[in-house]
Design a protein around this motif. Structure first.
Motif, mmCIF file in Angstrom:
data_model
loop_
_atom_site.group_PDB
_atom_site.id
_atom_site.type_symbol
_atom_site.label_atom_id
_atom_site.label_comp_id
_atom_site.label_asym_id
_atom_site.label_seq_id
_atom_site.Cartn_x
_atom_site.Cartn_y
_atom_site.Cartn_z
ATOM 1 N N GLU A 26 2.947 -9.577 6.073
ATOM 2 C CA GLU A 26 2.284 -9.588 4.766
ATOM 3 C C GLU A 26 0.995 -8.772 4.804
ATOM 4 O OE1 GLU A 26 2.887 -10.866 1.665
ATOM 5 O OE2 GLU A 26 4.922 -11.168 2.411
ATOM 6 N N ALA A 27 0.228 -8.936 5.867
ATOM 7 C CA ALA A 27 -1.028 -8.195 5.981
ATOM 8 C C ALA A 27 -0.752 -6.696 6.063
ATOM 9 C CB ALA A 27 -1.803 -8.660 7.205
ATOM 10 N N LEU A 28 0.263 -6.333 6.802
ATOM 11 C CA LEU A 28 0.606 -4.918 6.924
ATOM 12 C C LEU A 28 1.090 -4.366 5.588
ATOM 13 C CD1 LEU A 28 0.989 -2.488 8.811
ATOM 14 C CD2 LEU A 28 3.327 -3.308 9.199
ATOM 15 N N HIS A 29 1.856 -5.142 4.848
ATOM 16 C CA HIS A 29 2.369 -4.724 3.554
ATOM 17 C C HIS A 29 1.218 -4.491 2.568
ATOM 18 C CE1 HIS A 29 5.222 -4.278 0.304
ATOM 19 N NE2 HIS A 29 4.596 -5.221 -0.396
ATOM 20 N N ARG A 30 0.211 -5.368 2.589
ATOM 21 C CA ARG A 30 -0.925 -5.215 1.678
ATOM 22 C C ARG A 30 -1.763 -3.978 2.010
ATOM 23 N NH1 ARG A 30 -3.661 -10.766 2.189
ATOM 24 N NH2 ARG A 30 -2.369 -10.674 4.013
ATOM 25 N N THR A 31 -1.868 -3.633 3.258
ATOM 26 C CA THR A 31 -2.722 -2.495 3.629
ATOM 27 C C THR A 31 -2.021 -1.170 3.420
ATOM 28 O OG1 THR A 31 -2.021 -2.631 5.935
ATOM 29 C CG2 THR A 31 -4.038 -3.785 5.322
ATOM 30 N N THR A 32 -0.711 -1.149 3.344
ATOM 31 C CA THR A 32 -0.001 0.121 3.198
ATOM 32 C C THR A 32 0.440 0.410 1.773
ATOM 33 O OG1 THR A 32 2.086 -0.954 3.774
ATOM 34 C CG2 THR A 32 0.853 0.086 5.563
ATOM 35 N N LEU A 33 0.112 -0.443 0.811
ATOM 36 C CA LEU A 33 0.466 -0.173 -0.582
ATOM 37 C C LEU A 33 -0.379 0.993 -1.091
ATOM 38 C CD1 LEU A 33 0.721 -3.725 -2.167
ATOM 39 C CD2 LEU A 33 2.574 -2.140 -1.689
ATOM 40 N N PRO A 34 0.189 1.847 -1.926
ATOM 41 C CA PRO A 34 -0.612 2.936 -2.466
ATOM 42 C C PRO A 34 -1.746 2.390 -3.342
ATOM 43 C CG PRO A 34 1.577 2.904 -3.461
ATOM 44 C CD PRO A 34 1.549 1.838 -2.409
ATOM 45 N N CYS A 35 -2.856 3.011 -3.207
ATOM 46 C CA CYS A 35 -4.023 2.569 -3.980
ATOM 47 C C CYS A 35 -3.881 3.053 -5.409
ATOM 48 C CB CYS A 35 -5.295 3.131 -3.384
ATOM 49 S SG CYS A 35 -5.635 2.502 -1.753
ATOM 50 N N ARG A 36 -4.199 2.232 -6.355
ATOM 51 C CA ARG A 36 -4.174 2.609 -7.757
ATOM 52 C C ARG A 36 -5.622 2.772 -8.234
ATOM 53 N NH1 ARG A 36 0.333 -1.130 -10.671
ATOM 54 N NH2 ARG A 36 2.030 -0.521 -9.335
#
Length: 102
Positions: free
Chosen positions: A88-98
């Motif tokens: 989950e932590a990895l998924h949150r950090t790799t999402l494209p920034c909006r």
């Protein structure tokens, strides 16, 4: 009544001699059977005690094995939870920034 011991070749001879003398006779086989019974009873008691000791040892091993399995399953559950949290932590950090406004 007196008991006398007569050494004979067979029990039948001993019975015949006892009947003719009017005495009770303890033939060698009868005395040894009584003593043999005590020895056999002691051997049986020893075997039963050894059996109980082995059962207690097996019970202790089984209880310890269940404890080991329980600890291993808890460790696996903890590692699964840790892996999920890290995913989950990895998924949150790799999402494209909006950007705001877009």
């Amino acid at each position: 009544m007196r008991t006398i011991r007569i050494i004979t070749k067979t029990r039948e001879e001993a019975r015949f001699m006892a009947a003719s003398a009017g005495e009770a006779v303890t033939a060698g086989g009868g005395v040894s059977a009584v003593l043999e019974g005590g020895r056999l009873r002691g051997a049986r008691d020893l075997a039963l005690a050894q059996h109980e000791e082995l059962l207690a040892g097996c019970h202790a091993v089984i209880v310890a094995a269940f404890g080991d399995v329980d600890k291993a399953l808890n460790a696996i559950a903890g590692l699964d939870a840790q892996m999920d949290a890290q995913g989950e932590a990895l998924h949150r950090t790799t999402l494209p920034c909006r950007r705001s406004g877009q």
